[in-house]
Motif scaffolding. Structure first.
Motif, PDB file in Angstrom:
ATOM      1  N   LEU A  82      -1.961  12.127   6.049  1.00  0.00           N
ATOM      2  CA  LEU A  82      -2.220  11.187   4.953  1.00  0.00           C
ATOM      3  C   LEU A  82      -1.498   9.874   5.214  1.00  0.00           C
ATOM      4  CD1 LEU A  82      -2.531  11.877   1.247  1.00  0.00           C
ATOM      5  CD2 LEU A  82      -0.676  10.370   1.895  1.00  0.00           C
ATOM      6  N   THR A  83      -2.233   8.789   5.095  1.00  0.00           N
ATOM      7  CA  THR A  83      -1.658   7.449   5.252  1.00  0.00           C
ATOM      8  C   THR A  83      -1.782   6.724   3.932  1.00  0.00           C
ATOM      9  OG1 THR A  83      -2.465   7.406   7.517  1.00  0.00           O
ATOM     10  CG2 THR A  83      -1.840   5.298   6.582  1.00  0.00           C
ATOM     11  N   CYS A  84      -0.715   6.052   3.500  1.00  0.00           N
ATOM     12  CA  CYS A  84      -0.752   5.274   2.264  1.00  0.00           C
ATOM     13  C   CYS A  84      -0.574   3.801   2.593  1.00  0.00           C
ATOM     14  CB  CYS A  84       0.397   5.668   1.328  1.00  0.00           C
ATOM     15  SG  CYS A  84       0.382   7.388   0.855  1.00  0.00           S
ATOM     16  N   ARG A  85      -1.369   2.968   1.955  1.00  0.00           N
ATOM     17  CA  ARG A  85      -1.240   1.521   2.126  1.00  0.00           C
ATOM     18  C   ARG A  85      -1.334   0.859   0.763  1.00  0.00           C
ATOM     19  NH1 ARG A  85      -3.334  -1.158   6.617  1.00  0.00           N
ATOM     20  NH2 ARG A  85      -2.645  -3.013   5.487  1.00  0.00           N
ATOM     21  N   GLU A 127      -6.915  -8.853  -0.928  1.00  0.00           N
ATOM     22  CA  GLU A 127      -8.238  -8.233  -0.810  1.00  0.00           C
ATOM     23  C   GLU A 127      -8.622  -7.981   0.647  1.00  0.00           C
ATOM     24  OE1 GLU A 127     -11.159 -10.774  -2.598  1.00  0.00           O
ATOM     25  OE2 GLU A 127     -12.489  -9.101  -3.082  1.00  0.00           O
ATOM     26  N   GLY A 128      -8.413  -8.985   1.499  1.00  0.00           N
ATOM     27  CA  GLY A 128      -8.802  -8.870   2.908  1.00  0.00           C
ATOM     28  C   GLY A 128      -8.052  -7.760   3.626  1.00  0.00           C
ATOM     29  N   GLU A 129      -6.798  -7.544   3.259  1.00  0.00           N
ATOM     30  CA  GLU A 129      -6.034  -6.462   3.904  1.00  0.00           C
ATOM     31  C   GLU A 129      -6.582  -5.097   3.500  1.00  0.00           C
ATOM     32  OE1 GLU A 129      -1.753  -8.711   4.538  1.00  0.00           O
ATOM     33  OE2 GLU A 129      -1.795  -6.839   3.396  1.00  0.00           O
ATOM     34  N   LEU A 130      -7.011  -4.980   2.262  1.00  0.00           N
ATOM     35  CA  LEU A 130      -7.614  -3.714   1.822  1.00  0.00           C
ATOM     36  C   LEU A 130      -8.923  -3.480   2.573  1.00  0.00           C
ATOM     37  CD1 LEU A 130      -6.889  -4.209  -1.980  1.00  0.00           C
ATOM     38  CD2 LEU A 130      -5.797  -2.516  -0.494  1.00  0.00           C
TER      39      LEU A 130
END
Ligand code: DQA
Length: 146
Positions: A48-51, A56-59
């Motif tokens: 699992l990776t969390c960010r 917006e662009g990074e998402l």
């Protein structure tokens, strides 16, 4: 190839959880939420990776990367971008795995501008109003359906 791999994405202002309007969003921090999710995934043999990003662009970049790295599912709380972002919807439409949309609060009991979600047009499931438990329920569903 889809693997036992899940991406958790948190949108703008969710880095402030714990201190941001706790009467709406609860007292848990994002670190608390993410570490519980990591433990839950690891206990079931999932990666699992969390960010979190306020941009917006990074998402969108993270969603695009998930298309190519075998991620099976994205659990996303797009926060305010839920209600505005065609670009996040487009990125999710290009992702072939499972998408679960999570909101800590029950957006339908709040201001009318929170009632519409672009992301819901793509999401396989939507969980709203369960607080941080919503993320854990989403992860459980993802792992059960693999
Ligand atoms: C939210 C609801 C959104 O309307 C709001 O902009 C957020 C958080 C939630 O988790 O309840 O930032 O997505």
């Amino acid at each position: 190839m889809s693997q036992r791999k899940v991406l958790v994405l948190h949108g703008p202002n969710l880095n402030l959880l714990g201190t941001r309007q706790p009467e709406i969003y609860g007292h848990e921090t994002l670190v608390d939420i993410d570490s519980a999710l990591r433990a839950q995934a690891a206990a079931n043999g999932w990666e699992l990776t969390c960010r979190q990003s306020n941009h917006e662009g990074e998402l969108i970049d993270a969603i695009q990367a998930a298309r190519l790295d075998g991620t099976a599912a994205i659990i996303i709380n797009p926060a305010a971008y839920t209600h505005t972002s065609v670009a996040i919807l487009d990125a999710l439409n290009a992702f072939e795995g499972t998408v679960i949309e999570v909101h800590l609060s029950n957006v339908h009991r709040r201001e009318s501008f929170r009632h519409h979600s672009y992301v819901s047009l793509r999401a396989d499931a939507v969980i709203a109003g369960l607080g941080s438990q919503g993320y854990r329920a989403a992860l459980e569903a993802v792992m059960a359906s693999a």
